[in-house]
Design an enzyme around this catalytic site. Structure first.
Site, short mmCIF file in Angstrom:
data_model
loop_
_atom_site.label_atom_id
_atom_site.label_comp_id
_atom_site.label_asym_id
_atom_site.label_seq_id
_atom_site.Cartn_x
_atom_site.Cartn_y
_atom_site.Cartn_z
N ARG A 156 -27.09 33.71 -24.88
CA ARG A 156 -27.13 32.61 -23.91
C ARG A 156 -25.77 31.99 -23.68
O ARG A 156 -25.60 31.17 -22.78
CB ARG A 156 -28.08 31.52 -24.41
CG ARG A 156 -29.51 31.87 -24.26
CD ARG A 156 -30.41 30.72 -23.94
NE ARG A 156 -30.12 29.45 -24.51
CZ ARG A 156 -30.96 28.73 -25.27
NH1 ARG A 156 -32.14 29.23 -25.58
NH2 ARG A 156 -30.65 27.54 -25.68
N THR B 247 -33.22 31.27 -16.14
CA THR B 247 -33.59 31.61 -17.51
C THR B 247 -33.07 33.01 -17.82
O THR B 247 -33.14 33.91 -16.96
CB THR B 247 -35.12 31.59 -17.78
OG1 THR B 247 -35.36 32.26 -19.03
CG2 THR B 247 -35.94 32.29 -16.73
N ILE B 248 -32.57 33.18 -19.02
CA ILE B 248 -32.15 34.52 -19.42
C ILE B 248 -33.37 35.44 -19.51
O ILE B 248 -33.23 36.64 -19.45
CB ILE B 248 -31.39 34.53 -20.78
CG1 ILE B 248 -32.27 34.04 -21.93
CG2 ILE B 248 -30.10 33.74 -20.68
CD1 ILE B 248 -31.71 34.37 -23.32
N ASP B 249 -34.56 34.84 -19.66
CA ASP B 249 -35.77 35.65 -19.91
C ASP B 249 -36.25 36.40 -18.65
O ASP B 249 -37.03 37.35 -18.78
CB ASP B 249 -36.92 34.76 -20.40
CG ASP B 249 -36.56 33.98 -21.66
OD1 ASP B 249 -35.64 34.42 -22.37
OD2 ASP B 249 -37.20 32.94 -21.91
N HIS C 86 -28.71 33.32 -30.09
CA HIS C 86 -28.17 32.54 -28.97
C HIS C 86 -26.86 33.08 -28.41
O HIS C 86 -26.40 32.57 -27.37
CB HIS C 86 -28.03 31.08 -29.39
CG HIS C 86 -29.36 30.42 -29.61
ND1 HIS C 86 -30.08 30.61 -30.77
CD2 HIS C 86 -30.10 29.62 -28.81
CE1 HIS C 86 -31.21 29.93 -30.67
NE2 HIS C 86 -31.25 29.33 -29.49
N ARG D 74 -27.71 55.73 -39.99
CA ARG D 74 -28.69 54.65 -40.24
C ARG D 74 -29.59 54.43 -39.02
O ARG D 74 -29.21 54.77 -37.89
CB ARG D 74 -27.94 53.33 -40.48
CG ARG D 74 -27.38 53.20 -41.86
CD ARG D 74 -26.56 51.94 -41.96
NE ARG D 74 -26.15 51.70 -43.34
CZ ARG D 74 -25.12 50.95 -43.67
NH1 ARG D 74 -24.40 50.35 -42.77
NH2 ARG D 74 -24.83 50.77 -44.94
N GLY E 229 -36.16 36.60 -25.10
CA GLY E 229 -36.99 36.90 -23.93
C GLY E 229 -38.35 36.22 -23.96
O GLY E 229 -39.15 36.36 -23.05
N ARG F 275 -31.11 48.96 -40.93
CA ARG F 275 -30.49 47.63 -40.91
C ARG F 275 -30.95 46.85 -39.67
O ARG F 275 -31.27 47.45 -38.65
CB ARG F 275 -28.96 47.76 -40.85
CG ARG F 275 -28.36 48.36 -42.10
CD ARG F 275 -28.27 47.28 -43.19
NE ARG F 275 -27.31 47.65 -44.20
CZ ARG F 275 -27.56 48.37 -45.29
NH1 ARG F 275 -28.77 48.81 -45.51
NH2 ARG F 275 -26.60 48.64 -46.16
N GLY G 212 -33.60 25.46 -22.04
CA GLY G 212 -32.48 26.14 -22.71
C GLY G 212 -31.36 26.37 -21.72
O GLY G 212 -31.60 26.62 -20.54
O1 F6P Z 1 -36.09 30.73 -22.80
C1 F6P Z 1 -34.81 31.10 -23.22
C2 F6P Z 1 -34.79 31.33 -24.70
O2 F6P Z 1 -33.48 31.70 -25.06
C3 F6P Z 1 -35.80 32.34 -25.21
O3 F6P Z 1 -35.43 33.67 -24.97
C4 F6P Z 1 -35.88 31.94 -26.66
O4 F6P Z 1 -37.11 32.31 -27.25
C5 F6P Z 1 -35.76 30.45 -26.60
O5 F6P Z 1 -35.11 30.14 -25.39
C6 F6P Z 1 -34.99 29.85 -27.74
O6 F6P Z 1 -35.05 28.49 -27.62
P1 F6P Z 1 -34.14 27.51 -28.49
O7 F6P Z 1 -32.78 27.51 -27.86
O8 F6P Z 1 -34.80 26.22 -28.37
O9 F6P Z 1 -34.08 28.07 -29.87
#
Ligand code: F6P
Length: 346
Positions: free
Chosen positions: A279, A129-131, A276, A166, A174, A270, A14
């Site tokens: 990202r 990785t953002i994770d 995304h 709410r 993640g 809600r 990703g």
């Molecule tokens: O590993 C980064 C990530 O954004 C995760 O947080 C998320 O679960 C996954 O990639 C989403 O992947 P894709 O872009 O394939 O939907």
């Protein structure tokens, strides 16, 4: 015959903010200080398998420091899952006279890089990785940006939650680690944070919310990591489809949580699934600096012929470690850190 070293670069998995900052640093130092030629492979390992390349120069790597995404493109292709992939990869590395490869990626890309290294291919890894779930490094670049985006979202949800009395549920990414959920929830002052490392009990979640209401706070913010799991026997565990590379397509558990909260507490609830958005866009200053330092360290490792290593952040220092260590296991949120967040629940 030219003795200039030719270093390949690819971005896999990703995308994430800061990839271009790494590329820029590799190119600037590689060409201007080490005298290398830098060859970019398009779309991760796909570019190596298909021979899709672009020469990277200080000129075409200019003006990209602040840009999200990756100028090289990316994919989740793993050469070890393609028939004849290893042979094709070797052939193309030879065809483009590549002396070594810098692989910028997460678990999947660096896992493949570690395997390539054990097969004798010259590789250096850069953790992205953002994770923030890669072992051996305190932080991956992209994480800080994702946390900032999620924190901004919580701030916005706060004002609308308060106006309408709410409960607002925000789902963040993640994968199987709760770093984005925990950090953004702490930074945004969430009233409950649910992360995969700490299975949740929906009754306890509702108790926290009722307690706030009882004290006169008629709105609540619940941050949910996409990989959050209910405590065994409390709620039905969702089953996720898998993408074409076998990764579970997480996302959506907050729909279930939202419905349960509303039904059990009677408070209007809600849901927002950030997806995304986390990202995309420009990297934060922290991520630009970290990515730049990683890029410089990676090209230095390549110049020194120190293959099979990954650059990493330990404290404030950039160090390097064996690629194998980095992908041996994923880095999860320790219980101690979750306890910090719990102080503010309810
Ligand atoms: O590993 C980064 C990530 O954004 C995760 O947080 C998320 O679960 C996954 O990639 C989403 O992947 P894709 O872009 O394939 O939907």
């Amino acid at each position: 015959m030219s003795t200039v070293a030719r270093i390949g670069v690819l971005t896999g998995g990703g995308d994430c903010p800061g990839l271009n900052a790494v590329i820029r640093a590799v190119v600037r130092k590689g060409v201007e200080r080490h005298g290398h030629a830098i060859v970019g492979f398009r779309n991760g390992y796909r570019g190596v398998l298909e021979g899709s390349v672009m020469e990277l120069t200080p000129e075409n790597a200019r003006g990209i420091l602040h840009r999200g995404g990756t100028i090289l493109g990316t994919s989740k292709i793993n050469p070890f899952r393609v028939d004849g992939g290893m042979e094709l990869l070797r052939e193309n590395l030879d065809a483009y006279r590549i002396d070594g490869l810098i692989a910028i990626g997460g678990e999947g890309t660096l896992g493949a890089a570690a395997k390539l290294s054990s097969e004798g291919v010259n590789v250096v890894g850069v953790p992205k990785t953002i994770d923030n779930d890669l072992a051996s490094t305190d932080y991956t670049f992209g994480f800080d940006t994702a946390v900032q985006v999620a924190t901004d979202a919580i701030d916005r949800l706060h004002t609308t939650a308060e106006s309408h009395n709410r409960v607002m549920v925000l789902e963040v990414m993640g994968r199987n680690a709760g770093w984005i959920g925990l950090y953004s929830g702490l930074a945004g002052g969430a009233d409950v944070i649910l992360i995969p490392e700490h299975p949740f009990d929906i009754d306890e979640v509702c108790d926290h919310i009722r307690h706030r209401h009882g004290e006169g706070h008629l709105f609540s913010i619940v941050v949910v990591s996409e990989g959050a799991v209910p405590r065994e026997g409390t709620l039905e565990v969702p089953v996720y489809d898998r993408d074409e590379y076998g990764w579970p397509k997480l996302g959506g558990i907050s729909n279930l949580i939202t419905a349960e909260i509303e039904q059990r507490t009677g408070f209007e609830t809600r849901v927002t699934i950030l997806g995304h958005v986390q990202r995309g866009g420009s990297p934060t200053a922290f991520d630009r600096v970290l990515a730049t330092r990683f890029g410089l360290a990676a090209i230095d490792l390549a110049a020194a012929g120190r293959w099979g290593r990954m650059v990493a952040l330990r404290g404030t220092e950039i160090v390097d470690c064996p690629l194998d260590d980095a992908v041996a296991e994923i880095k999860l949120v320790p219980e101690k850190l979750y306890e910090v967040a719990e102080v503010f629940f309810g």
